[in-house]
Enzyme design. Structure first.
Site, PDB file in Angstrom:
ATOM      1  N   GLY A  19     -27.106 -14.280   0.244  1.00  0.00           N
ATOM      2  CA  GLY A  19     -26.419 -14.660  -0.978  1.00  0.00           C
ATOM      3  C   GLY A  19     -27.053 -13.962  -2.162  1.00  0.00           C
ATOM      4  O   GLY A  19     -28.171 -13.429  -2.062  1.00  0.00           O
ATOM      5  N   GLN A  40     -29.466 -12.448 -10.844  1.00  0.00           N
ATOM      6  CA  GLN A  40     -30.484 -11.685 -10.110  1.00  0.00           C
ATOM      7  C   GLN A  40     -30.358 -10.184 -10.318  1.00  0.00           C
ATOM      8  O   GLN A  40     -31.308  -9.450 -10.084  1.00  0.00           O
ATOM      9  CB  GLN A  40     -30.405 -11.993  -8.604  1.00  0.00           C
ATOM     10  CG  GLN A  40     -30.830 -13.410  -8.267  1.00  0.00           C
ATOM     11  CD  GLN A  40     -30.783 -13.639  -6.780  1.00  0.00           C
ATOM     12  OE1 GLN A  40     -29.735 -13.940  -6.227  1.00  0.00           O
ATOM     13  NE2 GLN A  40     -31.913 -13.486  -6.093  1.00  0.00           N
ATOM     14  N   CYS A  90     -35.688 -15.722  -0.853  1.00  0.00           N
ATOM     15  CA  CYS A  90     -34.888 -15.312  -2.000  1.00  0.00           C
ATOM     16  C   CYS A  90     -35.212 -13.859  -2.311  1.00  0.00           C
ATOM     17  O   CYS A  90     -36.385 -13.479  -2.286  1.00  0.00           O
ATOM     18  CB  CYS A  90     -35.220 -16.200  -3.199  1.00  0.00           C
ATOM     19  SG  CYS A  90     -34.291 -15.787  -4.678  1.00  0.00           S
ATOM     20  N   LEU A  91     -34.177 -13.070  -2.592  1.00  0.00           N
ATOM     21  CA  LEU A  91     -34.424 -11.650  -2.882  1.00  0.00           C
ATOM     22  C   LEU A  91     -35.232 -11.472  -4.158  1.00  0.00           C
ATOM     23  O   LEU A  91     -35.830 -10.422  -4.366  1.00  0.00           O
ATOM     24  CB  LEU A  91     -33.088 -10.899  -2.973  1.00  0.00           C
ATOM     25  CG  LEU A  91     -32.241 -10.925  -1.693  1.00  0.00           C
ATOM     26  CD1 LEU A  91     -30.930 -10.195  -1.900  1.00  0.00           C
ATOM     27  CD2 LEU A  91     -32.992 -10.334  -0.513  1.00  0.00           C
ATOM     28  N   HIS A 128     -28.703 -23.204  -3.096  1.00  0.00           N
ATOM     29  CA  HIS A 128     -29.695 -22.204  -3.525  1.00  0.00           C
ATOM     30  C   HIS A 128     -29.085 -21.253  -4.563  1.00  0.00           C
ATOM     31  O   HIS A 128     -29.685 -21.010  -5.612  1.00  0.00           O
ATOM     32  CB  HIS A 128     -30.199 -21.430  -2.298  1.00  0.00           C
ATOM     33  CG  HIS A 128     -31.140 -20.316  -2.616  1.00  0.00           C
ATOM     34  ND1 HIS A 128     -32.464 -20.322  -2.234  1.00  0.00           N
ATOM     35  CD2 HIS A 128     -30.958 -19.147  -3.299  1.00  0.00           C
ATOM     36  CE1 HIS A 128     -33.051 -19.202  -2.674  1.00  0.00           C
ATOM     37  NE2 HIS A 128     -32.153 -18.470  -3.320  1.00  0.00           N
ATOM     38  N   GLU A 129     -27.885 -20.725  -4.260  1.00  0.00           N
ATOM     39  CA  GLU A 129     -27.273 -19.748  -5.175  1.00  0.00           C
ATOM     40  C   GLU A 129     -26.885 -20.394  -6.503  1.00  0.00           C
ATOM     41  O   GLU A 129     -27.069 -19.800  -7.566  1.00  0.00           O
ATOM     42  CB  GLU A 129     -26.051 -19.085  -4.519  1.00  0.00           C
ATOM     43  CG  GLU A 129     -26.360 -18.244  -3.286  1.00  0.00           C
ATOM     44  CD  GLU A 129     -27.509 -17.282  -3.457  1.00  0.00           C
ATOM     45  OE1 GLU A 129     -27.702 -16.747  -4.575  1.00  0.00           O
ATOM     46  OE2 GLU A 129     -28.245 -17.067  -2.478  1.00  0.00           O
ATOM     47  N   HIS A 159     -29.576 -20.734  -9.048  1.00  0.00           N
ATOM     48  CA  HIS A 159     -29.851 -19.530  -9.851  1.00  0.00           C
ATOM     49  C   HIS A 159     -29.098 -19.557 -11.179  1.00  0.00           C
ATOM     50  O   HIS A 159     -29.582 -19.040 -12.181  1.00  0.00           O
ATOM     51  CB  HIS A 159     -29.439 -18.263  -9.084  1.00  0.00           C
ATOM     52  CG  HIS A 159     -30.457 -17.784  -8.088  1.00  0.00           C
ATOM     53  ND1 HIS A 159     -31.701 -17.324  -8.468  1.00  0.00           N
ATOM     54  CD2 HIS A 159     -30.406 -17.668  -6.746  1.00  0.00           C
ATOM     55  CE1 HIS A 159     -32.368 -16.955  -7.375  1.00  0.00           C
ATOM     56  NE2 HIS A 159     -31.606 -17.159  -6.316  1.00  0.00           N
TER      57      HIS A 159
HETATM   58 NI    NI Z   1     -32.207 -16.645  -4.402  1.00  0.00          NI
END
Ligand code: NI
Length: 177
Positions: free
Chosen positions: A47, A52, A100-101, A142-143, A146
């Site tokens: 995701g 991000q 997480c990226l 999670h997304e 953000h």
């Molecule tokens: Ni993330």
């Protein structure tokens, strides 16, 4: 179309509350979504949220089919979700490892609601409404975090369960991040 740089934890933009999208089906939104998919695919992510890649808008994408980062995860449909709202359907929570990226190389154990509904819009403004559980519910929570400036490490209750991916899961071949 381009793979964009993913901002890392510490960047103040990741802590901002993102703005709702006002217009759908625009060339700008299409270009943003293309870049987000290129970036998510390049990083093998499950995701990605627009903040991000430095765009403070309430846009997330997610989905996975046999993602090497999540070999045991069930499939989640590839989804564009804009201006999302989550409703919790049961107070039951589930612990699970997250990555997480924006926090490359790390994993942490996070509690998430097991059963949620979410709604929002796709790229052209069609409404989306789904009732989901398990990994699908975790990815969406999670997304959407953000979009409110929340990164998963702040949700870890026991910091003993936060560490480097290659140490925690040495058996996995970890793709580039
Ligand atoms: Ni993330």
């Amino acid at each position: 179309m381009a793979v964009r740089e993913v901002l890392k934890m510490g960047d103040p933009l990741l802590l901002q509350v993102a703005e709702p999208v006002a217009e759908f089906g625009t060339p700008q939104l299409d270009a943003l979504l293309k870049d987000m998919f290129d970036t998510m695919d390049d990083y093998d992510g499950a995701g990605l949220a627009a903040p991000q890649i430095g765009v403070s808008k309430r846009v997330v994408i997610f989905g996975l089919k046999e993602n090497p980062r999540y070999p045991d995860a069930e499939q989640v449909p590839i989804t564009v979700l804009i201006n999302p709202k989550i409703t919790v359907n049961s107070m039951q929570m589930e612990s699970g490892w997250e990555g997480c990226l924006s926090v490359p190389g790390m994993r942490g154990m996070v509690d998430r609601y097991s059963h949620i509904s979410y709604r929002g819009f796709d790229a052209v403004g069609n409404p989306i409404e789904r009732e989901v559980g398990g990994f699908h519910a975790r990815v969406v929570q999670h997304e959407c975090d953000h979009l409110d400036g929340i990164l998963y490490p702040s949700r870890i209750k026991d910091m003993r369960y936060f560490g480097f991916e290659d140490v925690l899961f040495p058996e996995l071949s970890v793709p580039k991040e």
